[in-house]
Design a protein around this motif. Sequence first.
Motif, PDB file in Angstrom:
ATOM      1  N   ASP A  38     -30.214  -1.367  10.231  1.00 48.82           N
ATOM      2  CA  ASP A  38     -28.670  -1.751  10.426  1.00 48.82           C
ATOM      3  C   ASP A  38     -28.561  -3.298  10.470  1.00 48.82           C
ATOM      4  OD1 ASP A  38     -28.002   0.841  10.324  1.00 48.82           O
ATOM      5  OD2 ASP A  38     -27.936   1.126  12.531  1.00 48.82           O
ATOM      6  N   TRP A  39     -29.360  -4.168  11.063  1.00 51.30           N
ATOM      7  CA  TRP A  39     -29.455  -5.552  11.040  1.00 51.30           C
ATOM      8  C   TRP A  39     -29.619  -6.156   9.674  1.00 51.30           C
ATOM      9  CZ3 TRP A  39     -32.299  -9.640   9.766  1.00 51.30           C
ATOM     10  CH2 TRP A  39     -32.078 -10.909  10.502  1.00 51.30           C
ATOM     11  N   TYR A  40     -30.621  -5.520   8.831  1.00 54.41           N
ATOM     12  CA  TYR A  40     -30.849  -5.938   7.677  1.00 54.41           C
ATOM     13  C   TYR A  40     -29.778  -5.739   6.672  1.00 54.41           C
ATOM     14  CZ  TYR A  40     -35.605  -7.040   9.174  1.00 54.41           C
ATOM     15  OH  TYR A  40     -36.905  -7.414   9.810  1.00 54.41           O
ATOM     16  N   ALA A  83     -33.995   0.769   1.276  1.00 48.51           N
ATOM     17  CA  ALA A  83     -32.946   1.070   2.061  1.00 48.51           C
ATOM     18  C   ALA A  83     -31.707   0.143   1.911  1.00 48.51           C
ATOM     19  CB  ALA A  83     -33.091   1.127   3.725  1.00 48.51           C
ATOM     20  N   VAL A  84     -32.074  -1.476   1.773  1.00 51.54           N
ATOM     21  CA  VAL A  84     -31.097  -2.252   1.551  1.00 51.54           C
ATOM     22  C   VAL A  84     -30.402  -1.738   0.214  1.00 51.54           C
ATOM     23  CG1 VAL A  84     -30.908  -4.610   1.283  1.00 51.54           C
ATOM     24  CG2 VAL A  84     -31.966  -4.017   3.007  1.00 51.54           C
ATOM     25  N   ALA A  85     -31.336  -1.600  -0.834  1.00 50.04           N
ATOM     26  CA  ALA A  85     -30.813  -1.475  -2.196  1.00 50.04           C
ATOM     27  C   ALA A  85     -29.658  -0.311  -2.326  1.00 50.04           C
ATOM     28  CB  ALA A  85     -31.975  -0.893  -2.897  1.00 50.04           C
ATOM     29  N   LEU A 114     -38.487   0.286  -6.926  1.00 46.14           N
ATOM     30  CA  LEU A 114     -37.339  -0.555  -6.401  1.00 46.14           C
ATOM     31  C   LEU A 114     -36.458  -1.188  -7.436  1.00 46.14           C
ATOM     32  CD1 LEU A 114     -36.187  -1.787  -3.720  1.00 46.14           C
ATOM     33  CD2 LEU A 114     -37.711  -3.802  -4.058  1.00 46.14           C
ATOM     34  N   ASP A 115     -37.016  -1.451  -8.345  1.00 49.00           N
ATOM     35  CA  ASP A 115     -36.382  -2.230  -9.381  1.00 49.00           C
ATOM     36  C   ASP A 115     -35.274  -1.228 -10.214  1.00 49.00           C
ATOM     37  OD1 ASP A 115     -35.575  -4.379 -10.718  1.00 49.00           O
ATOM     38  OD2 ASP A 115     -37.002  -4.212 -12.222  1.00 49.00           O
ATOM     39  N   LEU A 116     -35.558   0.369  -9.980  1.00 46.18           N
ATOM     40  CA  LEU A 116     -34.828   1.402 -10.596  1.00 46.18           C
ATOM     41  C   LEU A 116     -33.677   1.489  -9.672  1.00 46.18           C
ATOM     42  CD1 LEU A 116     -37.210   3.844 -12.791  1.00 46.18           C
ATOM     43  CD2 LEU A 116     -35.337   2.173 -13.495  1.00 46.18           C
ATOM     44  N   ILE A 117     -34.226   1.873  -8.407  1.00 44.74           N
ATOM     45  CA  ILE A 117     -33.419   2.261  -6.992  1.00 44.74           C
ATOM     46  C   ILE A 117     -32.322   1.291  -7.013  1.00 44.74           C
ATOM     47  CG2 ILE A 117     -33.195   2.193  -4.784  1.00 44.74           C
ATOM     48  CD1 ILE A 117     -36.117   3.462  -4.942  1.00 44.74           C
TER      49      ILE A 117
END
Length: 447
Positions: A38-40, A83-85, A114-117
């Motif tokens: 949650d901080w990130y 998760a940030v994505a 990650l690039d697709l997400i």
Amino acid sequence: MTTHQRKLHLGAILSGVGTTQNDWRHPDLPGDASVDIDWYIANARLAEAAKFDLVFIVDSPFITPDTAPHFLNRLEPLTLLSAVAVSTSKIGLAGTLTTSFWEPYNVARQFASLDLISKGRAAWNVVTTGLEGAAGNYGREAHFDHADRYRRAAEFLDVVKGLWDSYEDDAFPRDKAAGTFLDKAKQHRLDHKGEFFSVTGPLNIQRSRQGQPVIFQAGESEEGRAFGGAIAEGIYANAESFEQAREYYADVKARAATRGRNPDHVVILPGLIPVIAETDAEAQAIEEAQNGKLDLAKALVQLGRPLNYHDFGQYDLDAPFPDLGHLTLNSYKGGAERIIRTARTEGLTLRETAWRFAARPNPFVGSPETVADEIERWFLGGACDGFNYRVTNPAAFALFTDRVVPILQERGLFRTEYAGETLREHLGLPFPENRHAPAFEEAVAAE
């Protein structure tokens, strides 16, 4: 308002409880920030609201009991950024992953995912791992030699980029009526056999809307600079002064040009840790108070980290800086060489060297206007293409986004809205054509 065609780029290094020994003690910072998703997410959203280009996650796979708090207990970069994505929509996502102890196929698959997400917002910070102790965590008795690490990294990256081109951009027609999911002629094996790796391919994932993840790099040694000039699209740089930053900037850009690359497609971002207050005097007082809280024992540990946590506690503090000729400098070589060079050039004792690098000169101390002035001076003066702001203290980051960023926007130096959707668009980088596509082959033939 002055309008500038060239725009400043800003990244946010999300470093939880901090990479120094005392950051974690700030009263507004959660003690578990480095493992609190949650901080990130909250800080990534704050950076996105301020129109930052990207968030940046550093990493290193070796610790000791004396390691700085953030390094002791933190989330793995790719898991974190996934998760940030899904909790952001525009900001780029740069993660650090080593070429020394992984396999290209795994890395290619993780960053392609990650690039697709993220719908085209991923970047890979390619590192060779500085700390020699990391070798023991991956079944090796010793780290690769510094020069070998960079040769391995170059081949590793070639393999990964080749795997990212396993499918041409229109390889999947997904024609249900015709029963055609894949155009098999547009799937390509790699069949790589090199000095370090043998990889068949193809990768089992398509390219994203930005083609391939952006390639970041960080390195100040001779090998690191050469590697950056050859392969980097973004560089996280260390610089203590305008003059030092300008020398590094000119050197790496020249190396890129020598390799036939467009220097404008290498975005150089030094680290930024400003101290901001209503007046210059108040900001300077805050910095002095922060430096006054530094602990010598911890400063010695920090000094030893670039030299694979060399124990400086064994030396006379008030004798000249010790002769370290017996060390291999096979760790963070560029940083280690800078410490030794500075101590010798300035004739420092060990105590003075520890304080010198614990309380480094900070050009970005003052009122919001003063800090904005200095950022503009570096940007227009050929020292950088922007900065990577190290986020720990939440109030300080909010002060920067609320007070400094609007000044940069008013001066036409920084965007007020995102112009595109992908990280490549944010950074002004070209779309990489698939090496198997007709357009790519025609461009190569025309050269």
